[in-house]
Design an enzyme around this catalytic site. Structure first.
Site, PDB file in Angstrom:
ATOM      1  N   GLY A  12     104.157 -44.468   1.007  1.00 52.12           N
ATOM      2  CA  GLY A  12     105.607 -44.655   1.041  1.00 52.12           C
ATOM      3  C   GLY A  12     106.422 -43.527   0.434  1.00 52.12           C
ATOM      4  O   GLY A  12     107.589 -43.708   0.087  1.00 52.12           O
ATOM      5  N   ASN A  14     107.633 -40.975   1.943  1.00 56.17           N
ATOM      6  CA  ASN A  14     108.772 -40.695   2.833  1.00 56.17           C
ATOM      7  C   ASN A  14     109.832 -41.789   2.715  1.00 56.17           C
ATOM      8  O   ASN A  14     111.030 -41.506   2.695  1.00 56.17           O
ATOM      9  CB  ASN A  14     108.298 -40.563   4.284  1.00 56.17           C
ATOM     10  CG  ASN A  14     107.697 -39.189   4.555  1.00 56.17           C
ATOM     11  OD1 ASN A  14     108.394 -38.192   4.486  1.00 56.17           O
ATOM     12  ND2 ASN A  14     106.419 -39.149   4.814  1.00 56.17           N
ATOM     13  N   LEU A  88     101.283 -45.511  11.111  1.00 54.49           N
ATOM     14  CA  LEU A  88     100.105 -45.040  11.856  1.00 54.49           C
ATOM     15  C   LEU A  88      99.797 -45.835  13.113  1.00 54.49           C
ATOM     16  O   LEU A  88      98.985 -45.408  13.923  1.00 54.49           O
ATOM     17  CB  LEU A  88      98.890 -45.052  10.920  1.00 54.49           C
ATOM     18  CG  LEU A  88      98.982 -44.092   9.742  1.00 54.49           C
ATOM     19  CD1 LEU A  88      97.784 -44.258   8.824  1.00 54.49           C
ATOM     20  CD2 LEU A  88      99.111 -42.652  10.216  1.00 54.49           C
ATOM     21  N   ILE A  91     103.660 -47.461  18.701  1.00 51.25           N
ATOM     22  CA  ILE A  91     104.810 -48.259  19.115  1.00 51.25           C
ATOM     23  C   ILE A  91     104.839 -48.224  20.651  1.00 51.25           C
ATOM     24  O   ILE A  91     104.832 -47.139  21.242  1.00 51.25           O
ATOM     25  CB  ILE A  91     106.120 -47.638  18.575  1.00 51.25           C
ATOM     26  CG1 ILE A  91     106.135 -47.674  17.048  1.00 51.25           C
ATOM     27  CG2 ILE A  91     107.335 -48.323  19.165  1.00 51.25           C
ATOM     28  CD1 ILE A  91     106.644 -48.959  16.457  1.00 51.25           C
ATOM     29  N   ASN A 105     110.192 -40.117  14.175  1.00 50.99           N
ATOM     30  CA  ASN A 105     108.911 -40.036  13.470  1.00 50.99           C
ATOM     31  C   ASN A 105     108.838 -38.714  12.730  1.00 50.99           C
ATOM     32  O   ASN A 105     109.380 -37.700  13.193  1.00 50.99           O
ATOM     33  CB  ASN A 105     107.755 -40.122  14.481  1.00 50.99           C
ATOM     34  CG  ASN A 105     106.403 -40.030  13.801  1.00 50.99           C
ATOM     35  OD1 ASN A 105     106.135 -40.724  12.818  1.00 50.99           O
ATOM     36  ND2 ASN A 105     105.552 -39.145  14.300  1.00 50.99           N
ATOM     37  N   HIS A 107     106.145 -35.975  11.533  1.00 46.24           N
ATOM     38  CA  HIS A 107     104.751 -35.579  11.757  1.00 46.24           C
ATOM     39  C   HIS A 107     104.463 -34.342  10.900  1.00 46.24           C
ATOM     40  O   HIS A 107     105.281 -33.410  10.875  1.00 46.24           O
ATOM     41  CB  HIS A 107     104.507 -35.295  13.239  1.00 46.24           C
ATOM     42  CG  HIS A 107     103.106 -34.889  13.537  1.00 46.24           C
ATOM     43  ND1 HIS A 107     102.066 -35.800  13.590  1.00 46.24           N
ATOM     44  CD2 HIS A 107     102.561 -33.673  13.740  1.00 46.24           C
ATOM     45  CE1 HIS A 107     100.936 -35.145  13.819  1.00 46.24           C
ATOM     46  NE2 HIS A 107     101.206 -33.856  13.914  1.00 46.24           N
ATOM     47  N   ASP A 148     103.600 -38.276  19.700  1.00 46.74           N
ATOM     48  CA  ASP A 148     104.209 -37.049  19.133  1.00 46.74           C
ATOM     49  C   ASP A 148     104.828 -36.170  20.217  1.00 46.74           C
ATOM     50  O   ASP A 148     104.754 -34.942  20.158  1.00 46.74           O
ATOM     51  CB  ASP A 148     103.148 -36.238  18.361  1.00 46.74           C
ATOM     52  CG  ASP A 148     102.531 -37.036  17.224  1.00 46.74           C
ATOM     53  OD1 ASP A 148     101.358 -36.798  16.907  1.00 46.74           O
ATOM     54  OD2 ASP A 148     103.238 -37.913  16.679  1.00 46.74           O
ATOM     55  N   GLU A 177     108.516 -32.608   4.181  1.00 39.60           N
ATOM     56  CA  GLU A 177     108.752 -33.815   4.997  1.00 39.60           C
ATOM     57  C   GLU A 177     109.903 -34.625   4.413  1.00 39.60           C
ATOM     58  O   GLU A 177     110.772 -35.116   5.130  1.00 39.60           O
ATOM     59  CB  GLU A 177     107.499 -34.692   5.019  1.00 39.60           C
ATOM     60  CG  GLU A 177     106.361 -34.149   5.824  1.00 39.60           C
ATOM     61  CD  GLU A 177     105.174 -35.085   5.805  1.00 39.60           C
ATOM     62  OE1 GLU A 177     105.358 -36.299   5.881  1.00 39.60           O
ATOM     63  OE2 GLU A 177     104.048 -34.571   5.728  1.00 39.60           O
TER      64      GLU A 177
END
Ligand code: GRF
Length: 203
Positions: A12, A14, A88, A91, A105, A107, A148, A177
């Site tokens: 967590g 991010n 991970l 969707i 997202n 990456h 991606d 990130e």
């Protein structure tokens, strides 16, 4: 108020960067409406609870192929943006239509390098080091039905050093990130980007 659902699978960090950005008013008009995890035992849920953020577990064990459908049920009509922050699971299905260009997202590489099936977590950084590239980084992109593959919103680069281990490189990328994810949310919440011919244009 620009409402966000954050989807998580791990520590967590991010998620935490979004929470801190809201607290520090870097994201002025945003709130995290809910956190959804595909794993009941992750640090990201502790972070959500410690910040009094509503959270749900939608795991494969209980939902199987209906995982995305259950997530749509939770977010539909409730949020303006879905943020995959270390998430991970895949969707798929109706949610991609209902939230077209409203799912992003983060990456941990410079897409289109080192992405796609199996490229997550330390695997990415191991491949970067094995290839001997001198620059890596991270990418925030819109999510579509590929892995991606959605339109790239922002990227940040980091140096790759000869003595780097995957763990050292992951840490260096993760710091970026946290910055780039908040920046992307800010741009979207302030309607400062649009998509033209599948490419992101800054307004
Ligand atoms: C990060 O490397 C992120 O790039 C990837 O998942 C990892 C962990 O994220 N998507 P977090 O610490 O759970 O936010």
């Amino acid at each position: 108020m620009f409402k966000i659902a954050v989807l998580v699978s791990g520590g967590g960090t991010n998620l935490n960067s979004i929470i801190q950005a809201i607290k520090e008013r870097k994201l002025k008009n945003c709130c995290i409406e809910m956190v959804i995890s595909d794993n009941p035992n992750v640090g990201a849920l502790d972070i959500a609870n410690n910040n009094n953020i509503k959270n749900f577990v939608v795991d494969k064990k209980n939902y199987g192929k209906n995982q995305s459908e259950k997530i749509l049920e939770l977010v539909n009509g409730k949020v303006d943006l879905i943020v995959l922050a270390g998430y991970l699971s895949i969707i798929d299905g109706e949610i991609l239509k209902m939230f077209s260009n409203k799912i992003i997202n983060i990456h941990p590489s410079l897409i289109p390098s080192f992405c796609g099936k199996g490229m997550y977590g330390l695997n990415v950084h191991k491949s970067v080091i094995d290839k001997g590239v001198k620059v890596s980084g991270c990418t925030v992109h819109f999510v579509n039905n590929g892995i991606d593959e959605g339109a790239i919103i922002l990227q940040k680069t980091v140096e790759v050093y000869f003595d780097d281990t995957p763990e050292i490189l992951q840490k260096r990328v993760l710091e970026q990130e946290h910055n780039v994810l908040v920046e992307a949310i800010k741009l979207i919440s302030e309607e400062k980007i649009e998509i033209v011919n599948s490419k992101v244009k800054f307004l």
